[in-house]
Design a protein around this motif. Structure first.
Motif, PDB file in Angstrom:
ATOM      1  N   PRO A  68       0.829  -1.215   0.000  1.00 35.74           N
ATOM      2  CA  PRO A  68       0.000   0.000   0.000  1.00 35.74           C
ATOM      3  C   PRO A  68       0.857   1.256   0.000  1.00 35.74           C
ATOM      4  N   LEU A  69       0.373   2.279  -0.670  1.00 34.56           N
ATOM      5  CA  LEU A  69       1.095   3.533  -0.719  1.00 34.56           C
ATOM      6  C   LEU A  69       1.129   4.193   0.654  1.00 34.56           C
ATOM      7  N   LYS A  70       2.250   4.810   0.954  1.00 36.45           N
ATOM      8  CA  LYS A  70       2.359   5.537   2.213  1.00 36.45           C
ATOM      9  C   LYS A  70       1.837   6.960   2.036  1.00 36.45           C
ATOM     10  N   ALA A  71       1.753   7.660   3.164  1.00 33.88           N
ATOM     11  CA  ALA A  71       1.130   8.982   3.128  1.00 33.88           C
ATOM     12  C   ALA A  71       1.897   9.938   2.222  1.00 33.88           C
ATOM     13  N   HIS A  72       3.230   9.931   2.314  1.00 32.70           N
ATOM     14  CA  HIS A  72       4.013  10.867   1.500  1.00 32.70           C
ATOM     15  C   HIS A  72       3.976  10.488   0.023  1.00 32.70           C
ATOM     16  N   GLU A  73       3.760   9.208  -0.283  1.00 31.09           N
ATOM     17  CA  GLU A  73       3.658   8.794  -1.679  1.00 31.09           C
ATOM     18  C   GLU A  73       2.301   9.174  -2.269  1.00 31.09           C
ATOM     19  N   ASP A 118     -11.418  11.736  27.042  1.00 31.22           N
ATOM     20  CA  ASP A 118     -12.551  11.733  26.119  1.00 31.22           C
ATOM     21  C   ASP A 118     -12.120  12.096  24.701  1.00 31.22           C
ATOM     22  N   ALA A 119     -11.257  13.103  24.579  1.00 29.91           N
ATOM     23  CA  ALA A 119     -10.854  13.578  23.254  1.00 29.91           C
ATOM     24  C   ALA A 119     -10.000  12.564  22.503  1.00 29.91           C
ATOM     25  N   ILE A 120      -9.256  11.740  23.243  1.00 26.11           N
ATOM     26  CA  ILE A 120      -8.358  10.786  22.577  1.00 26.11           C
ATOM     27  C   ILE A 120      -9.141   9.709  21.819  1.00 26.11           C
ATOM     28  N   ALA A 121     -10.441   9.581  22.129  1.00 29.12           N
ATOM     29  CA  ALA A 121     -11.268   8.628  21.382  1.00 29.12           C
ATOM     30  C   ALA A 121     -11.376   9.021  19.910  1.00 29.12           C
ATOM     31  N   LEU A 122     -11.167  10.296  19.594  1.00 26.26           N
ATOM     32  CA  LEU A 122     -11.196  10.742  18.192  1.00 26.26           C
ATOM     33  C   LEU A 122     -10.070  10.118  17.385  1.00 26.26           C
ATOM     34  N   LEU A 123      -8.971   9.736  18.046  1.00 27.32           N
ATOM     35  CA  LEU A 123      -7.860   9.100  17.342  1.00 27.32           C
ATOM     36  C   LEU A 123      -8.133   7.628  17.073  1.00 27.32           C
ATOM     37  N   THR A 157       4.376   8.197   8.135  1.00 32.77           N
ATOM     38  CA  THR A 157       2.958   8.292   8.494  1.00 32.77           C
ATOM     39  C   THR A 157       2.176   7.237   7.711  1.00 32.77           C
ATOM     40  N   PRO A 158       1.497   6.318   8.395  1.00 33.07           N
ATOM     41  CA  PRO A 158       0.853   5.211   7.660  1.00 33.07           C
ATOM     42  C   PRO A 158      -0.360   5.632   6.843  1.00 33.07           C
ATOM     43  N   ASP A 159      -1.088   6.659   7.286  1.00 32.43           N
ATOM     44  CA  ASP A 159      -2.322   7.045   6.594  1.00 32.43           C
ATOM     45  C   ASP A 159      -2.449   8.562   6.646  1.00 32.43           C
ATOM     46  N   ILE A 160      -2.830   9.162   5.513  1.00 37.26           N
ATOM     47  CA  ILE A 160      -2.950  10.616   5.450  1.00 37.26           C
ATOM     48  C   ILE A 160      -4.092  11.117   6.332  1.00 37.26           C
ATOM     49  N   SER A 161      -5.085  10.251   6.615  1.00 36.61           N
ATOM     50  CA  SER A 161      -6.212  10.671   7.458  1.00 36.61           C
ATOM     51  C   SER A 161      -5.807  10.867   8.905  1.00 36.61           C
ATOM     52  N   HIS A 162      -4.662  10.335   9.309  1.00 38.64           N
ATOM     53  CA  HIS A 162      -4.206  10.520  10.682  1.00 38.64           C
ATOM     54  C   HIS A 162      -3.976  11.995  11.002  1.00 38.64           C
ATOM     55  N   LEU A 163      -3.588  12.777  10.003  1.00 39.13           N
ATOM     56  CA  LEU A 163      -3.331  14.194  10.233  1.00 39.13           C
ATOM     57  C   LEU A 163      -4.605  14.915  10.671  1.00 39.13           C
ATOM     58  N   GLN A 164      -5.722  14.657   9.981  1.00 39.52           N
ATOM     59  CA  GLN A 164      -6.978  15.300  10.345  1.00 39.52           C
ATOM     60  C   GLN A 164      -7.502  14.787  11.680  1.00 39.52           C
ATOM     61  N   LYS A 165      -7.292  13.522  11.969  1.00 38.86           N
ATOM     62  CA  LYS A 165      -7.707  12.976  13.257  1.00 38.86           C
ATOM     63  C   LYS A 165      -6.969  13.670  14.399  1.00 38.86           C
ATOM     64  N   CYS A 166      -5.671  13.871  14.211  1.00 37.32           N
ATOM     65  CA  CYS A 166      -4.880  14.542  15.247  1.00 37.32           C
ATOM     66  C   CYS A 166      -5.321  15.992  15.415  1.00 37.32           C
ATOM     67  N   GLN A 203       1.943  17.577   4.379  1.00 38.10           N
ATOM     68  CA  GLN A 203       0.640  18.152   4.706  1.00 38.10           C
ATOM     69  C   GLN A 203       0.699  18.793   6.094  1.00 38.10           C
ATOM     70  N   PHE A 204       0.068  19.971   6.232  1.00 39.04           N
ATOM     71  CA  PHE A 204       0.100  20.721   7.484  1.00 39.04           C
ATOM     72  C   PHE A 204      -1.306  20.925   8.022  1.00 39.04           C
ATOM     73  N   ARG A 205      -1.411  21.068   9.341  1.00 38.44           N
ATOM     74  CA  ARG A 205      -2.624  21.530  10.001  1.00 38.44           C
ATOM     75  C   ARG A 205      -2.200  22.439  11.155  1.00 38.44           C
ATOM     76  N   LYS A 206      -2.986  23.477  11.385  1.00 35.21           N
ATOM     77  CA  LYS A 206      -2.716  24.402  12.493  1.00 35.21           C
ATOM     78  C   LYS A 206      -3.977  24.565  13.324  1.00 35.21           C
ATOM     79  N   VAL A 207      -3.816  24.503  14.647  1.00 34.35           N
ATOM     80  CA  VAL A 207      -4.936  24.639  15.577  1.00 34.35           C
ATOM     81  C   VAL A 207      -4.629  25.803  16.510  1.00 34.35           C
ATOM     82  N   SER A 208      -5.499  26.804  16.515  1.00 37.10           N
ATOM     83  CA  SER A 208      -5.307  27.975  17.368  1.00 37.10           C
ATOM     84  C   SER A 208      -5.519  27.611  18.837  1.00 37.10           C
ATOM     85  N   VAL A 209      -4.760  28.255  19.707  1.00 35.54           N
ATOM     86  CA  VAL A 209      -4.847  28.008  21.143  1.00 35.54           C
ATOM     87  C   VAL A 209      -5.463  29.234  21.808  1.00 35.54           C
ATOM     88  N   PRO A 210      -6.662  29.131  22.385  1.00 37.16           N
ATOM     89  CA  PRO A 210      -7.246  30.284  23.100  1.00 37.16           C
ATOM     90  C   PRO A 210      -6.405  30.631  24.323  1.00 37.16           C
TER      91      PRO A 210
END
Length: 224
Positions: free
Chosen positions: A34-39, A120-125, A96-105, A46-53
């Protein structure tokens, strides 16, 4: 004269069958890794940014290792805190095994910023069918002053009993932050919890909401 005649259809089929048996069986089916995330992303990171209040700086500092460990070691995603930009930054790695892991994190970190506990939040992973839904009290009904305060009190109940009862009945987690309400759970359970909260905002007594909630949860249990 007879030797120059065209062969019949039966003779053609026989020749074809003979050629197939001579060549042997079909080659084995190719097996590709199977193709890896970078392939899959052509080598692009791929980047994601989450603002911190501002009010979540101290909790984030205390729980940083609890957030960092599952994201970096289990999900194989790089994470860092950008103090200048006041954001948590996430990016994929070559392993990274799956590109969807980035959005989950990113959803996991965002849920912590909204006020959910790490447990509770870790269940999203770990689960794919969990979501976070947010809405405000004014989206349901326009309330001001003491009416708004009483609505927030009805949502929480004495010592948080009403909120805990809805959470346990619908298998969700609820965060009430001033006039904003955040619900973590599956799609069907979020709908049941949201309807109960909306009834409380509109003025329904807690006892009536409890009885309706028991009927709906019993119906859901039978369905699933």
């Amino acid at each position: 004269m007879q030797s120059n005649e065209a062969p019949s259809s039966m003779e053609v089929k026989a020749v074809a069958n003979g050629a197939g048996s001579a060549s042997g069986t079909l080659p084995p089916k190719p097996s590709f890794e199977p193709l890896k995330a970078h392939e899959m992303s052509d080598g692009q990171v791929q980047f994601r940014k989450v603002s911190v209040p501002p009010h979540r700086y101290t909790p984030l500092k205390k729980a940083w290792m609890q957030i960092y460990t599952p994201i970096y070691e289990q999900m194989k995603i790089d994470i860092r805190m950008n103090l200048k930009g006041r954001k948590v930054e996430l990016k994929t790695r070559r392993d990274t095994p799956d590109i969807s892991h980035l959005q989950k994190c990113a959803d996991f970190v965002q849920a912590f910023m909204l006020g959910f506990d790490i447990i509770d939040a870790i269940a999203l992973l770990r689960l794919d069918e969990l979501y976070v839904e947010s809405f405000e009290i004014k989206d349901v009904k326009t309330l001001r002053g003491e009416h708004l305060s009483r609505a927030i009190g009805r949502l929480s109940g004495k010592g948080g009993r009403t909120k805990f009862a809805i959470e346990n009945a619908t298998k969700t987690r609820i965060v009430i932050a001033d006039t904003k309400i955040h619900i973590l759970g599956s799609f069907a359970n979020i709908k049941v919890a949201r309807d109960s909260l909306c009834n409380l905002i509109l003025g329904s007594p807690a006892a009536k909401v409890y009885s309706k909630l028991r009927a709906v949860t019993a119906r859901l249990a039978e369905r699933f």
